[in-house]
Design a protein around this motif. Structure first.
Motif, PDB file in Angstrom:
ATOM      1  N   VAL A  59       0.830  -1.207   0.000  1.00 42.92           N
ATOM      2  CA  VAL A  59       0.000   0.000   0.000  1.00 42.92           C
ATOM      3  C   VAL A  59       0.862   1.254   0.000  1.00 42.92           C
ATOM      4  O   VAL A  59       0.505   2.267  -0.617  1.00 42.92           O
ATOM      5  CB  VAL A  59      -0.967  -0.014   1.204  1.00 42.92           C
ATOM      6  CG1 VAL A  59      -1.632   1.343   1.398  1.00 42.92           C
ATOM      7  CG2 VAL A  59      -2.029  -1.085   1.011  1.00 42.92           C
ATOM      8  N   MET A  60       2.013   1.213   0.668  1.00 43.49           N
ATOM      9  CA  MET A  60       2.909   2.375   0.682  1.00 43.49           C
ATOM     10  C   MET A  60       3.386   2.737  -0.727  1.00 43.49           C
ATOM     11  O   MET A  60       3.744   3.883  -0.994  1.00 43.49           O
ATOM     12  CB  MET A  60       4.113   2.102   1.584  1.00 43.49           C
ATOM     13  CG  MET A  60       3.811   2.231   3.069  1.00 43.49           C
ATOM     14  SD  MET A  60       3.385   3.919   3.570  1.00 43.49           S
ATOM     15  CE  MET A  60       4.986   4.732   3.527  1.00 43.49           C
ATOM     16  N   GLY A  61       3.393   1.768  -1.641  1.00 41.61           N
ATOM     17  CA  GLY A  61       3.793   2.064  -3.013  1.00 41.61           C
ATOM     18  C   GLY A  61       2.654   1.972  -4.004  1.00 41.61           C
ATOM     19  O   GLY A  61       2.876   2.057  -5.216  1.00 41.61           O
ATOM     20  N   GLY A  74       7.227   0.579  -2.140  1.00 41.84           N
ATOM     21  CA  GLY A  74       6.872   0.501  -0.728  1.00 41.84           C
ATOM     22  C   GLY A  74       8.064   0.183   0.149  1.00 41.84           C
ATOM     23  O   GLY A  74       8.213   0.770   1.239  1.00 41.84           O
ATOM     24  N   LEU A  75       8.926  -0.719  -0.309  1.00 42.01           N
ATOM     25  CA  LEU A  75      10.139  -1.031   0.450  1.00 42.01           C
ATOM     26  C   LEU A  75      11.019   0.205   0.615  1.00 42.01           C
ATOM     27  O   LEU A  75      11.560   0.462   1.702  1.00 42.01           O
ATOM     28  CB  LEU A  75      10.927  -2.136  -0.255  1.00 42.01           C
ATOM     29  CG  LEU A  75      10.371  -3.558  -0.162  1.00 42.01           C
ATOM     30  CD1 LEU A  75      11.177  -4.487  -1.050  1.00 42.01           C
ATOM     31  CD2 LEU A  75      10.373  -4.057   1.280  1.00 42.01           C
ATOM     32  N   GLN A  76      11.168   0.980  -0.450  1.00 41.06           N
ATOM     33  CA  GLN A  76      11.978   2.194  -0.381  1.00 41.06           C
ATOM     34  C   GLN A  76      11.394   3.203   0.608  1.00 41.06           C
ATOM     35  O   GLN A  76      12.113   3.826   1.384  1.00 41.06           O
ATOM     36  CB  GLN A  76      12.098   2.826  -1.765  1.00 41.06           C
ATOM     37  CG  GLN A  76      12.881   2.016  -2.774  1.00 41.06           C
ATOM     38  CD  GLN A  76      12.916   2.682  -4.144  1.00 41.06           C
ATOM     39  OE1 GLN A  76      13.004   3.906  -4.245  1.00 41.06           O
ATOM     40  NE2 GLN A  76      12.826   1.883  -5.189  1.00 41.06           N
ATOM     41  N   ARG A  77      10.079   3.345   0.577  1.00 42.07           N
ATOM     42  CA  ARG A  77       9.453   4.329   1.452  1.00 42.07           C
ATOM     43  C   ARG A  77       9.521   3.903   2.914  1.00 42.07           C
ATOM     44  O   ARG A  77       9.749   4.734   3.805  1.00 42.07           O
ATOM     45  CB  ARG A  77       7.992   4.558   1.037  1.00 42.07           C
ATOM     46  CG  ARG A  77       7.833   5.113  -0.362  1.00 42.07           C
ATOM     47  CD  ARG A  77       6.406   5.529  -0.612  1.00 42.07           C
ATOM     48  NE  ARG A  77       6.126   6.820  -0.014  1.00 42.07           N
ATOM     49  CZ  ARG A  77       4.907   7.254   0.312  1.00 42.07           C
ATOM     50  NH1 ARG A  77       3.862   6.460   0.123  1.00 42.07           N
ATOM     51  NH2 ARG A  77       4.732   8.445   0.824  1.00 42.07           N
ATOM     52  N   VAL A  78       9.326   2.628   3.188  1.00 37.27           N
ATOM     53  CA  VAL A  78       9.420   2.142   4.561  1.00 37.27           C
ATOM     54  C   VAL A  78      10.855   2.286   5.073  1.00 37.27           C
ATOM     55  O   VAL A  78      11.078   2.680   6.229  1.00 37.27           O
ATOM     56  CB  VAL A  78       8.938   0.682   4.651  1.00 37.27           C
ATOM     57  CG1 VAL A  78       9.289   0.075   6.005  1.00 37.27           C
ATOM     58  CG2 VAL A  78       7.431   0.620   4.420  1.00 37.27           C
ATOM     59  N   TRP A 157      -0.288  -7.961   7.543  1.00 31.40           N
ATOM     60  CA  TRP A 157      -0.326  -6.501   7.651  1.00 31.40           C
ATOM     61  C   TRP A 157       0.489  -6.090   8.872  1.00 31.40           C
ATOM     62  O   TRP A 157       0.153  -6.422  10.006  1.00 31.40           O
ATOM     63  CB  TRP A 157      -1.770  -6.010   7.783  1.00 31.40           C
ATOM     64  CG  TRP A 157      -1.915  -4.516   7.816  1.00 31.40           C
ATOM     65  CD1 TRP A 157      -1.922  -3.705   8.924  1.00 31.40           C
ATOM     66  CD2 TRP A 157      -2.068  -3.637   6.692  1.00 31.40           C
ATOM     67  NE1 TRP A 157      -2.078  -2.392   8.564  1.00 31.40           N
ATOM     68  CE2 TRP A 157      -2.175  -2.317   7.194  1.00 31.40           C
ATOM     69  CE3 TRP A 157      -2.134  -3.846   5.313  1.00 31.40           C
ATOM     70  CZ2 TRP A 157      -2.346  -1.206   6.360  1.00 31.40           C
ATOM     71  CZ3 TRP A 157      -2.298  -2.746   4.487  1.00 31.40           C
ATOM     72  CH2 TRP A 157      -2.409  -1.443   5.004  1.00 31.40           C
ATOM     73  N   LEU A 158       1.592  -5.396   8.647  1.00 31.05           N
ATOM     74  CA  LEU A 158       2.445  -4.923   9.733  1.00 31.05           C
ATOM     75  C   LEU A 158       2.924  -3.523   9.384  1.00 31.05           C
ATOM     76  O   LEU A 158       3.683  -3.334   8.430  1.00 31.05           O
ATOM     77  CB  LEU A 158       3.641  -5.863   9.935  1.00 31.05           C
ATOM     78  CG  LEU A 158       4.548  -5.545  11.127  1.00 31.05           C
ATOM     79  CD1 LEU A 158       3.795  -5.768  12.443  1.00 31.05           C
ATOM     80  CD2 LEU A 158       5.811  -6.403  11.097  1.00 31.05           C
ATOM     81  N   GLU A 159       2.491  -2.542  10.163  1.00 31.43           N
ATOM     82  CA  GLU A 159       2.761  -1.146   9.845  1.00 31.43           C
ATOM     83  C   GLU A 159       4.087  -0.668  10.444  1.00 31.43           C
ATOM     84  O   GLU A 159       4.534  -1.162  11.478  1.00 31.43           O
ATOM     85  CB  GLU A 159       1.622  -0.259  10.353  1.00 31.43           C
ATOM     86  CG  GLU A 159       0.286  -0.565   9.699  1.00 31.43           C
ATOM     87  CD  GLU A 159      -0.836   0.298  10.241  1.00 31.43           C
ATOM     88  OE1 GLU A 159      -0.700   1.541  10.225  1.00 31.43           O
ATOM     89  OE2 GLU A 159      -1.852  -0.257  10.675  1.00 31.43           O
ATOM     90  N   PRO A 168       4.634  11.115   5.820  1.00 32.88           N
ATOM     91  CA  PRO A 168       3.394  10.694   5.146  1.00 32.88           C
ATOM     92  C   PRO A 168       2.883   9.351   5.630  1.00 32.88           C
ATOM     93  O   PRO A 168       3.651   8.468   6.014  1.00 32.88           O
ATOM     94  CB  PRO A 168       3.820  10.614   3.673  1.00 32.88           C
ATOM     95  CG  PRO A 168       5.278  10.289   3.731  1.00 32.88           C
ATOM     96  CD  PRO A 168       5.810  11.024   4.938  1.00 32.88           C
ATOM     97  N   LEU A 169       1.553   9.227   5.602  1.00 38.70           N
ATOM     98  CA  LEU A 169       0.882   7.948   5.790  1.00 38.70           C
ATOM     99  C   LEU A 169       0.582   7.358   4.415  1.00 38.70           C
ATOM    100  O   LEU A 169       0.686   8.057   3.406  1.00 38.70           O
ATOM    101  CB  LEU A 169      -0.408   8.157   6.577  1.00 38.70           C
ATOM    102  CG  LEU A 169      -0.244   8.646   8.022  1.00 38.70           C
ATOM    103  CD1 LEU A 169      -1.586   9.098   8.581  1.00 38.70           C
ATOM    104  CD2 LEU A 169       0.358   7.558   8.890  1.00 38.70           C
TER     105      LEU A 169
END
Length: 460
Positions: A59-61, A74-78, A157-159, A168-169
């Motif tokens: 979801v982050m990506g 998403g991996l980059q953003r996390v 799902w692990l935030e 950002p969310l």
């Protein structure tokens, strides 16, 4: 003039004496309380989820351009969020996804998106009218449907909590748009009497969002799961209704038949993550309350702001403040951990717990940590509206199952009131029968959420 000088000097001396007394009262912070330690344990003991299985990372990506890989983005953003959490002084790395991809707005889909919110009747009409144009516009959105299907295949799902309010969310709007697209696809398959295709889509969708509801670590992700589940039951009911009656019961997902469990409805995990997120925000405030507020509003941090911080900082005890919120959240979560039939009374108890957190403000006890007490009091007022939103999804589930069951038995509309009253599927809080809306020809569940969002209509 001499008298005025004595009066002014006396007033200043009194103010200074009071301030010194406040400083002496606020010399020490408190140790972590048992409630704070309990929330830390809950968060620390979350089940591990591999990156490849983690829907949160995808979801982050999710809002990246069509040619990009959402998982890699998403991996980059996390990784970026974790770097900023570990190195708050390093402001140089920027968000790997600086903006959401804006796909062309298709009028046909916009109409469905607007109609398929909380009104099942308007959604039914919009879906029926879209049949003729669906082959023209749905292929253009196929990449988003495929992306959403890939998300639904993620079993966990692990935030990663953002380190501060400026970070950002996940962008959930594109995800919810993609959910609508897939549910439109389910409605189209129902028109082709593809019961297996309808069941497969609905089963994957409801399973994923029930998982997010259970494992969400902050309020916003939990409320997104509630919105997705509410739309799922509403649009899913319309897809099943389009099948021949004899196909509907078999096409209904197995997950629809299972009541929401105590773990799914529990507030302990979400409150633990929300508390930790709030603590990171409060730790920034502790280093300079006025400076933190100025940064939040994009204002300059000048000499007067710094002077204000120097006066306020000693009157803010970070651990005592977080202890207060931890006690409030743990006690409220414990109170809400009851069978759904007892939820109304539990919600009243939780509301009293939220309200009691403001008790120290304006009292003699408030001389200790007055700034923290004020912040805790303001925050406590925002929690009471959330538990009913989660509990109401169980009522929506039951009403959707009841509508499907009655249709599959081809119950005549003239007899439907009696059938509803005789059914074992009842309103979750009172045990009363569901409401029959004869004008809309729909089974109506009126939940605890006030207004339109608490009204769930399931077309018969």
């Amino acid at each position: 003039m001499k008298g005025l000088g004595w009066l002014t000097g006396g007033a200043l001396a009194l103010v200074a004496s009071c301030y010194i007394a406040l400083l002496l009262i606020n010399l020490r912070d408190q140790p972590p309380s048992e409630f704070a330690l309990r929330l830390e344990d809950i968060y620390r003991n979350r089940p591990a989820v591999a990156d490849a299985d983690n829907g949160y990372i995808y979801v982050m990506g999710f809002s990246a351009a069509p040619e990009a890989d959402p998982h890699e983005m998403g991996l980059q953003r996390v990784a970026w969020l974790r770097h900023r959490a570990e190195h708050p002084e390093d402001q140089s790395p920027s968000d790997p996804l600086p903006g959401e991809y804006q796909s062309p707005q298709l009028p046909a889909f916009e109409k469905i998106r607007d109609a398929c919110g909380w009104g099942a009747n308007s959604c039914d009409r919009a879906l029926a009218e879209s049949d003729a144009t669906l082959p023209e516009w749905l292929p253009a959105e196929q990449w988003r449907v495929d992306r959403y299907r890939t998300l639904l295949a993620r079993p966990g799902w692990l935030e990663t909590l953002p380190p501060d309010v400026m970070m950002p969310l996940p962008a959930y709007a594109p995800v919810l748009d993609a959910q609508r697209l897939l549910l439109v696809k389910a409605h189209s398959l129902a028109g082709q009497q593809d019961a297996d295709g309808v069941r497969e889509i609905l089963e994957r969708d409801v399973h994923f969002w029930r998982g997010v509801l259970t494992d969400s670590d902050i309020l916003i992700s939990r409320m997104i799961a509630v919105a997705a589940l509410s739309r799922h039951f509403s649009m899913g009911n319309l897809a099943l209704r389009r099948l021949p009656p004899e196909m509907q019961w078999a096409a209904m997902p197995e997950a629809w038949r299972a009541p929401f469990t105590a773990d799914e409805l529990s507030w302990h995990r979400c409150f633990a993550g929300e508390w930790l997120y709030a603590r990171s925000v409060l730790s920034q405030i502790a280093t300079g309350p006025a400076a933190a507020e100025a940064a939040l509003h994009g204002e300059n941090y000048g000499f007067l702001t710094r002077l204000q911080d120097l006066a306020i900082e000693p009157l803010f005890q970070l651990q005592d403040t977080t202890n207060q919120s931890a006690e409030m959240l743990v006690r409220a979560a414990d109170a809400l951990q009851v069978p759904i039939e007892q939820f109304t009374e539990a919600r009243t108890s939780a509301a009293e717990i939220f309200a009691s957190s403001a008790a120290r403000v304006g009292t003699v006890a408030n001389l200790y940590n007055p700034v923290g007490d004020m912040l805790a009091s303001v925050a406590s007022g925002s929690y009471d509206s959330y538990p009913p939103r989660v509990a109401d999804v169980e009522g929506a589930r039951r009403a959707a199952v009841l509508a499907t069951e009655l249709r599959s038995r081809k119950v005549d509309v003239a007899n439907i009131r009696a059938e509803i009253e005789a059914s074992a599927l009842r309103m979750p809080y009172t045990g009363a029968p569901f409401v029959w809306d004869s004008k809309a020809q729909a089974i109506l569940f009126i939940g605890l959420v006030p207004g339109e969002r608490g009204q769930h209509s399931f077309k018969y």
